[in-house]
Design a protein around this motif. Structure first.
Motif, PDB file in Angstrom:
ATOM      1  N   ALA A 174      11.525 -13.485  46.342  1.00  0.00           N
ATOM      2  CA  ALA A 174      12.725 -14.293  46.585  1.00  0.00           C
ATOM      3  C   ALA A 174      13.767 -14.041  45.501  1.00  0.00           C
ATOM      4  CB  ALA A 174      12.345 -15.774  46.628  1.00  0.00           C
ATOM      5  N   TYR A 175      13.350 -14.095  44.218  1.00  0.00           N
ATOM      6  CA  TYR A 175      14.411 -13.957  43.207  1.00  0.00           C
ATOM      7  C   TYR A 175      14.899 -12.537  43.075  1.00  0.00           C
ATOM      8  CZ  TYR A 175      10.854 -12.856  39.561  1.00  0.00           C
ATOM      9  OH  TYR A 175       9.853 -12.326  38.815  1.00  0.00           O
ATOM     10  N   LEU A 176      14.018 -11.558  43.327  1.00  0.00           N
ATOM     11  CA  LEU A 176      14.501 -10.175  43.257  1.00  0.00           C
ATOM     12  C   LEU A 176      15.508  -9.898  44.364  1.00  0.00           C
ATOM     13  CD1 LEU A 176      11.401  -8.138  42.162  1.00  0.00           C
ATOM     14  CD2 LEU A 176      13.557  -8.422  40.977  1.00  0.00           C
ATOM     15  N   PHE A 177      15.225 -10.429  45.579  1.00  0.00           N
ATOM     16  CA  PHE A 177      16.169 -10.197  46.676  1.00  0.00           C
ATOM     17  C   PHE A 177      17.471 -10.939  46.455  1.00  0.00           C
ATOM     18  CE2 PHE A 177      12.506  -8.672  49.229  1.00  0.00           C
ATOM     19  CZ  PHE A 177      13.045  -7.437  49.494  1.00  0.00           C
ATOM     20  N   ARG A 178      17.354 -12.102  45.791  1.00  0.00           N
ATOM     21  CA  ARG A 178      18.578 -12.836  45.471  1.00  0.00           C
ATOM     22  C   ARG A 178      19.463 -12.007  44.542  1.00  0.00           C
ATOM     23  NH1 ARG A 178      17.280 -18.027  42.463  1.00  0.00           N
ATOM     24  NH2 ARG A 178      17.448 -16.615  40.698  1.00  0.00           N
ATOM     25  N   LEU A 179      18.817 -11.375  43.576  1.00  0.00           N
ATOM     26  CA  LEU A 179      19.553 -10.519  42.650  1.00  0.00           C
ATOM     27  C   LEU A 179      20.231  -9.378  43.405  1.00  0.00           C
ATOM     28  CD1 LEU A 179      19.547 -10.971  39.617  1.00  0.00           C
ATOM     29  CD2 LEU A 179      17.963  -9.110  39.385  1.00  0.00           C
ATOM     30  N   LEU A 180      19.482  -8.785  44.331  1.00  0.00           N
ATOM     31  CA  LEU A 180      20.004  -7.614  45.032  1.00  0.00           C
ATOM     32  C   LEU A 180      21.105  -7.984  46.014  1.00  0.00           C
ATOM     33  CD1 LEU A 180      16.764  -5.575  45.578  1.00  0.00           C
ATOM     34  CD2 LEU A 180      18.542  -5.311  43.888  1.00  0.00           C
ATOM     35  N   THR A 181      20.990  -9.146  46.652  1.00  0.00           N
ATOM     36  CA  THR A 181      22.073  -9.539  47.574  1.00  0.00           C
ATOM     37  C   THR A 181      23.332  -9.843  46.795  1.00  0.00           C
ATOM     38  OG1 THR A 181      21.100 -11.720  47.546  1.00  0.00           O
ATOM     39  CG2 THR A 181      20.701 -10.371  49.503  1.00  0.00           C
ATOM     40  N   GLY A 182      23.160 -10.313  45.572  1.00  0.00           N
ATOM     41  CA  GLY A 182      24.312 -10.494  44.688  1.00  0.00           C
ATOM     42  C   GLY A 182      25.079  -9.199  44.538  1.00  0.00           C
ATOM     43  N   PHE A 183      24.361  -8.109  44.454  1.00  0.00           N
ATOM     44  CA  PHE A 183      24.931  -6.778  44.427  1.00  0.00           C
ATOM     45  C   PHE A 183      25.807  -6.475  45.626  1.00  0.00           C
ATOM     46  CE2 PHE A 183      21.653  -4.650  41.732  1.00  0.00           C
ATOM     47  CZ  PHE A 183      22.584  -4.141  40.888  1.00  0.00           C
ATOM     48  N   ARG A 184      25.233  -6.750  46.799  1.00  0.00           N
ATOM     49  CA  ARG A 184      25.863  -6.265  48.027  1.00  0.00           C
ATOM     50  C   ARG A 184      27.167  -6.978  48.306  1.00  0.00           C
ATOM     51  NH1 ARG A 184      22.268  -7.024  52.161  1.00  0.00           N
ATOM     52  NH2 ARG A 184      24.139  -7.535  53.308  1.00  0.00           N
ATOM     53  N   GLN A 185      27.245  -8.235  47.858  1.00  0.00           N
ATOM     54  CA  GLN A 185      28.415  -9.024  48.253  1.00  0.00           C
ATOM     55  C   GLN A 185      29.709  -8.450  47.706  1.00  0.00           C
ATOM     56  OE1 GLN A 185      27.215 -12.783  46.857  1.00  0.00           O
ATOM     57  NE2 GLN A 185      25.958 -13.221  48.650  1.00  0.00           N
ATOM     58  N   GLY A 186      29.659  -7.970  46.495  1.00  0.00           N
ATOM     59  CA  GLY A 186      30.932  -7.586  45.890  1.00  0.00           C
ATOM     60  C   GLY A 186      31.134  -6.093  45.842  1.00  0.00           C
ATOM     61  N   THR A 187      31.118  -5.417  46.934  1.00  0.00           N
ATOM     62  CA  THR A 187      31.277  -3.966  46.895  1.00  0.00           C
ATOM     63  C   THR A 187      32.743  -3.612  46.712  1.00  0.00           C
ATOM     64  OG1 THR A 187      31.180  -4.153  49.269  1.00  0.00           O
ATOM     65  CG2 THR A 187      29.281  -3.205  48.191  1.00  0.00           C
ATOM     66  N   GLY A 188      32.973  -2.604  45.911  1.00  0.00           N
ATOM     67  CA  GLY A 188      34.306  -2.016  45.858  1.00  0.00           C
ATOM     68  C   GLY A 188      35.303  -2.696  44.943  1.00  0.00           C
ATOM     69  N   LYS A 189      34.884  -3.682  44.161  1.00  0.00           N
ATOM     70  CA  LYS A 189      35.852  -4.339  43.301  1.00  0.00           C
ATOM     71  C   LYS A 189      36.210  -3.470  42.087  1.00  0.00           C
ATOM     72  CE  LYS A 189      36.188  -8.556  45.169  1.00  0.00           C
ATOM     73  NZ  LYS A 189      34.890  -9.247  45.280  1.00  0.00           N
ATOM     74  N   GLU A 190      35.175  -3.042  41.398  1.00  0.00           N
ATOM     75  CA  GLU A 190      35.422  -2.378  40.129  1.00  0.00           C
ATOM     76  C   GLU A 190      34.464  -1.197  40.044  1.00  0.00           C
ATOM     77  OE1 GLU A 190      35.605  -3.797  35.469  1.00  0.00           O
ATOM     78  OE2 GLU A 190      35.376  -5.248  37.079  1.00  0.00           O
ATOM     79  N   ARG A 191      34.991  -0.042  39.705  1.00  0.00           N
ATOM     80  CA  ARG A 191      34.121   1.145  39.638  1.00  0.00           C
ATOM     81  C   ARG A 191      33.478   1.235  38.270  1.00  0.00           C
ATOM     82  NH1 ARG A 191      32.996   4.954  42.765  1.00  0.00           N
ATOM     83  NH2 ARG A 191      33.846   4.899  44.863  1.00  0.00           N
ATOM     84  N   LEU A 192      32.230   1.628  38.270  1.00  0.00           N
ATOM     85  CA  LEU A 192      31.530   1.761  37.007  1.00  0.00           C
ATOM     86  C   LEU A 192      31.100   3.208  36.863  1.00  0.00           C
ATOM     87  CD1 LEU A 192      30.402   0.133  34.630  1.00  0.00           C
ATOM     88  CD2 LEU A 192      28.275   0.025  35.837  1.00  0.00           C
ATOM     89  N   TYR A 193      31.561   3.820  35.788  1.00  0.00           N
ATOM     90  CA  TYR A 193      31.236   5.225  35.580  1.00  0.00           C
ATOM     91  C   TYR A 193      29.876   5.326  34.887  1.00  0.00           C
ATOM     92  CZ  TYR A 193      31.209   9.738  33.311  1.00  0.00           C
ATOM     93  OH  TYR A 193      30.839  10.979  32.870  1.00  0.00           O
ATOM     94  N   VAL A 194      28.988   6.106  35.449  1.00  0.00           N
ATOM     95  CA  VAL A 194      27.684   6.339  34.827  1.00  0.00           C
ATOM     96  C   VAL A 194      27.572   7.820  34.504  1.00  0.00           C
ATOM     97  CG1 VAL A 194      25.206   6.138  35.074  1.00  0.00           C
ATOM     98  CG2 VAL A 194      26.683   4.500  36.191  1.00  0.00           C
ATOM     99  N   ALA A 195      27.264   8.115  33.244  1.00  0.00           N
ATOM    100  CA  ALA A 195      27.191   9.514  32.827  1.00  0.00           C
ATOM    101  C   ALA A 195      26.033  10.216  33.536  1.00  0.00           C
ATOM    102  CB  ALA A 195      26.982   9.592  31.323  1.00  0.00           C
ATOM    103  N   TRP A 196      26.211  11.524  33.740  1.00  0.00           N
ATOM    104  CA  TRP A 196      25.172  12.251  34.494  1.00  0.00           C
ATOM    105  C   TRP A 196      23.847  12.249  33.759  1.00  0.00           C
ATOM    106  CZ3 TRP A 196      22.850  16.316  32.136  1.00  0.00           C
ATOM    107  CH2 TRP A 196      23.530  16.903  31.062  1.00  0.00           C
ATOM    108  N   SER A 197      23.897  12.252  32.420  1.00  0.00           N
ATOM    109  CA  SER A 197      22.623  12.260  31.685  1.00  0.00           C
ATOM    110  C   SER A 197      21.858  10.966  31.939  1.00  0.00           C
ATOM    111  CB  SER A 197      22.884  12.434  30.196  1.00  0.00           C
ATOM    112  OG  SER A 197      23.766  11.447  29.747  1.00  0.00           O
TER     113      SER A 197
END
Lengths: 465, 81, 232, 105
Positions: free
Chosen positions: A401-424
């Motif tokens: 339950a809490y892991l899915f809650r965390l992950l749905t938190g992810f899905r709700q806000g798509t596209g607001k702010e881009r986060l650059y992650v280095a290839w390494s």
């Protein structure tokens, strides 16, 4: 090849620090990779026994058998991954000193077979953990570090009390020799010794009733440090605790007590994780929950269950490292780790990593976490401990339950702010998830290693005097 | 003679510890702490452990007390800016 | 978690600790049948055979239990590193006294105290003392100068750090050399000499020398950090 | 013979130490307490050292160094204590003469 190199090489690198003060991050990577290679080359020469200075009864013995080899390899692997992760962030003296010392402490803890030497390494790892907690140098970090220090002082006091009582009554400190003569001690004194050792290691291994401080510490420290704590520190203390427990042949009722503590840890931690909203706290409590399951499984002193528990230690350490490192990337960007930040950015890669590692943590089929949890459940079922099976399944729902809650938190806000992650970093995190996936698809070799390790751990791996 | 000395030292250690806890002025606490260090030095000597006694005298009564004195001075500076 | 709860918690833990300790002591007084006497005899026997060191405590600390000593030295290193990390911005000296008498006294006493510390370190294998004690004594000479000179005395922090690090590295290298040339850590790669003379004990003396140098540098740094700490 | 003498000297030294402790206990203010404690205890310690030398003459060098050290440090620490005590609370003088005031401290 000597086992002492796992202690001496990091110390040498540390003391020679002024010679290369600008390149500490590179030295750290090189050191950890060297240690990993050394650990891997030991595979064919197990078990290894090494005496320091004189012969018994005054000798300090270093022993590398299957179980401690498995953990040593895991620790060096995690240390290498974390140091590779920090490579991009440049030279950080405090991090270098504290993490290298932590490596010395945990490898000494699992290698040493001398009780007082174990205490020394206990102190080394504790003090480096305080330093790691205070790394951020703000009010929260100092508060956490001081609280950790007070709790740690109690742990070492109890540990010293136990060691003192053992030395006073049988006059040896080598674990093998203690195991031989432990039966000669008066039973009430035996109980007292076991109790103080349990409290000493239990506080540090974050067991129930002694773990009120854990979440605050994780929250106060950086996320990347959290990965070291949950993958290295608590696991090594847990290993020493159970190593002693098996060697000293504790009674079934005391083992049952340990199992009860494990179950309680599990339940309490998962409920607390469900209630909290700060991602670092959630993962801290989830670490506690896993430690609870591991304790529960190890307390049966059964070959199959212990193998499963070791497997869980491995998969959990890798998954938690991936999770905490991903969280660290987020934290460096947003300067917060409240779970609402997950709704604010768009980073499909990080989201994927967190989701996949979380799935492995939960025990969903294609991942290695599944194999570990399944073998724990089948092991419990074969011992007809259906109550424990039901408990684990039930509480896993909360975890889900809490892991899915965390992950749905992810899905709700798509596209607001881009986060650059280095290839390494992408490569590193991807490697960890691939590791989990690979061992999930082909669990046989790892399971065999774990079974051999469990056999040597339960067999008392007696060092000939 | 030696057992009597040991008991006397232990009693004075107890007194020093209680004084260190309960005295109102922190400076007195530090002084009692130093007294405690000296008492334990004597105790180690009575137990014929001169190495430990030397360490206790130098570190317990010397450096430990210095740290406390410095901490005391710092906090007093804070109170009267 | 606020301060009150933390305090209550620590009181609770203290109570627990004290009660367990009292029970333990009461229990041990009745239950113990100590085998300790035999250990001392065995130890002295082994010591006379293998190390040629007059002060058996020293051979236990540096040779039989050399690894523990190495661990303790690194604990010291770690804690002083921690203090230095969090107190490094020193602004002014806490003891700003300008007492001429004290300054002259410090000048006279400084070499004497250092000499005494060196004596304690180098005679660690003959008489009570050794690296830890002598190191702290040397550091106390520096503390005296801090007290006397205030802001006008600044020993080179770079030199102190360097000597600390290099002596630590020397200690570890001694262990590694023992592993490579001998068969175990801190193996006797030097000649033992005869018991009771200054140049006896082989490696043991070198171990104490490194420990002494390291402790002296570390303690000096520590006291400098404490005395010159900025307002907390 | 010399041993006997050493014991007597040590006894006298211990007596002086006891007197100085008594003075520390009984005197009214800081400076007079220091008057009692420093002089008497310096003399006492030196007498004890002398007695020890008479008792075991082979230790003369170390004990001599000890005496020298006491002679160097004891008056120094007493003077520092006196200065700081003066700076904190001054001293009592019936005719209001304060010679230290003119010196720059």
């Amino acid at each position: 090849m000597s086992l002492l190199y796992f202690v001496l090489l990091p110390l040498l690198a540390l003391f020679l620090m002024p010679l290369y003060r600008k390149h500490l991050h590179i030295i750290s990577v090189m050191l950890n990779l060297t240690l990993l290679t050394l650990a891997l080359t030991c595979t064919h020469t197990l078990p290894m026994v090494e005496r320091v200075a004189v012969d018994l009864p005054f000798a300090i013995t270093f022993v590398l058998e299957r179980a401690s080899w498995l953990l040593l390899t895991l620790f060096t692997l995690i240390m290498s991954l974390v140091s590779l992760y920090h490579l991009r962030y440049g030279n950080d003296k405090a991090l270098f000193v504290a993490s290298t010392m932590l490596g010395v402490g945990v490898s000494g803890l699992i290698l040493s077979h001398d009780l007082f030497n174990i205490y020394i390494f206990f102190e080394i790892s504790s003090i480096s953990a305080y330093l790691l907690t205070a790394l951020n140098q703000d009010v929260k970090a100092y508060g956490g570090a001081i609280r950790y220090m007070i709790v740690g002082a109690f742990a070492s006091l109890f540990l010293l009390l136990g060691i003192m009582l053992i030395y006073l009554s049988i006059g040896v400190l080598d674990i093998g020799a203690i195991a031989e003569r432990f039966g000669l001690i008066e039973p009430r004194l035996q109980f007292l010794i076991l109790l103080s050792l349990f409290i000493g290691f239990g506080i540090k291994a974050e067991l129930f009733g002694l773990n009120f401080w854990v979440a605050d510490i994780y929250q106060a420290s950086r996320s990347s440090v959290g990965s070291l704590f949950s993958a290295l520190l608590s696991k090594s203390y847990l290993f020493v605790l159970f190593h002693l427990t098996y060697l000293l042949h504790v009674s079934p009722s005391q083992l049952f007590f340990l199992g009860l503590i494990g179950a309680l840890t599990f339940v309490a931690a998962e409920f607390s994780a469900f209630k909290s909203h700060e991602s670092k706290r959630i993962f801290a409590f989830s670490t506690l929950g896993q430690i609870g399951i591991i304790t529960l499984a190890l307390s049966y002193a059964d070959a199959m269950l212990s193998a499963a528990a070791l497997m869980l230690i491995l998969t959990h350490a890798v998954a938690k490292t991936a999770l905490f490192l991903a969280l660290d990337l987020l934290e460096r960007h947003f300067h917060s780790s409240h779970s609402t930040i997950f709704a604010r950015f768009h980073a499909p890669f990080l989201m994927g990593i967190i989701a996949l590692a979380g799935l492995s943590l939960l025990g969903i089929p294609p991942f290695a976490g599944f194999v570990a949890k399944l073998s724990i459940l089948t092991g419990l079922a074969s011992l007809e401990a259906y109550g424990a099976v039901a408990l684990i399944l039930l509480i896993s729902l909360i975890e889900a339950a809490y892991l899915f809650r965390l992950l749905t938190g992810f899905r709700q806000g798509t596209g607001k702010e881009r986060l650059y992650v280095a290839w390494s970093h992408k490569l590193l995190l991807g490697f960890m998830v691939l590791l989990l996936l690979g061992f999930g698809l082909m669990p046989e070799p790892l399971l065999q290693l774990c079974q051999a390790a469990a056999a040597s751990m339960l067999g008392g791996n007696h060092v000939p005097l | 003679m030696i057992p009597f000395l040991i008991i006397a030292t232990l009693l004075s250690l107890l007194a020093a510890a209680v004084m260190a806890i309960y005295s109102r002025d922190p400076a007195h606490s530090v002084l009692s702490y130093m007294g405690f260090g000296l008492g334990s030095t004597v105790l180690y000597l009575l137990f014929s452990a001169p190495d430990v006694a030397l360490t206790e005298a130098v570190i317990g009564a010397g450096v430990g007390a210095l740290v406390f004195v410095v901490a005391l001075l710092q906090t007093q500076n804070k109170e009267q800016p | 978690m606020n301060l009150k709860r933390t305090l209550a918690l620590s009181h609770l833990l203290t109570g627990l600790l004290v009660s367990v300790m009292i029970i333990a002591l009461l229990g041990t007084l009745r239950l113990l049948t100590p085998p300790i006497d035999t250990i001392g005899e065995t130890l002295l026997h082994i010591n006379a055979q293998s190390t040629q060191v007059a002060n058996a405590v020293t051979s236990v600390v540096t040779y039989f239990r050399g690894l523990d000593t190495l661990g303790e030295v690194s604990i010291l290193f770690l804690s002083i590193f921690g203090v230095a990390l969090h107190m490094q911005h020193s602004t002014r000296n806490l003891f700003g006294a300008h007492d001429t008498l004290l300054q002259i006294g410090a000048q006279v006493l400084f070499p004497l105290i250092v000499l005494f510390g060196v004596y304690i370190i180098t005679h660690g294998h003959l008489s009570p003392g050794g690296g830890f004690q002598g190191g702290v004594i040397i550091a106390s000479a520096f503390v005296l100068r801090f007290l006397a000179y205030g802001d006008h005395y600044e020993p080179s922090a770079r030199l102190l750090t360097l000597s600390e690090s290099l002596s630590g590295a020397g200690l570890v290298l001694l262990g590694v050399l023992g592993l490579l040339l001998g068969d175990r850590i801190f193996a006797q790669i030097l000649s033992l000499g005869t018991m009771g003379t200054l140049l006896s004990g082989g490696v043991i003396e070198l171990v104490y020398l490194f420990v002494g140098l390291k402790v002296a540098a570390e303690m000096t740094l520590l006291s400098q950090h404490f005395i010159k700490a900025r307002d907390v | 013979m010399f041993e006997r003498l050493g014991l007597v000297l040590m006894g006298i030294g211990a007596l002086f130490l006891l007197l100085s402790a008594l003075g520390l206990w009984r005197m009214p203010d800081t400076l007079s307490r220091m008057h009692a404690s420093t002089k008497a205890s310096t003399l006492g310690i030196l007498l004890v050292v002398l007695g020890a030398v008479c008792h075991t003459p082979e230790l003369w060098f170390k004990l001599g160094l000890l005496g020298l050290f006491v002679l160097l440090t004891n008056p120094l620490s007493a003077s520092i204590l006196g200065h700081s005590s003066y700076r904190k609370e001054g001293f009592y003088s019936p005719d209001h003469i304060d010679a230290l005031k003119e010196e720059s401290l």
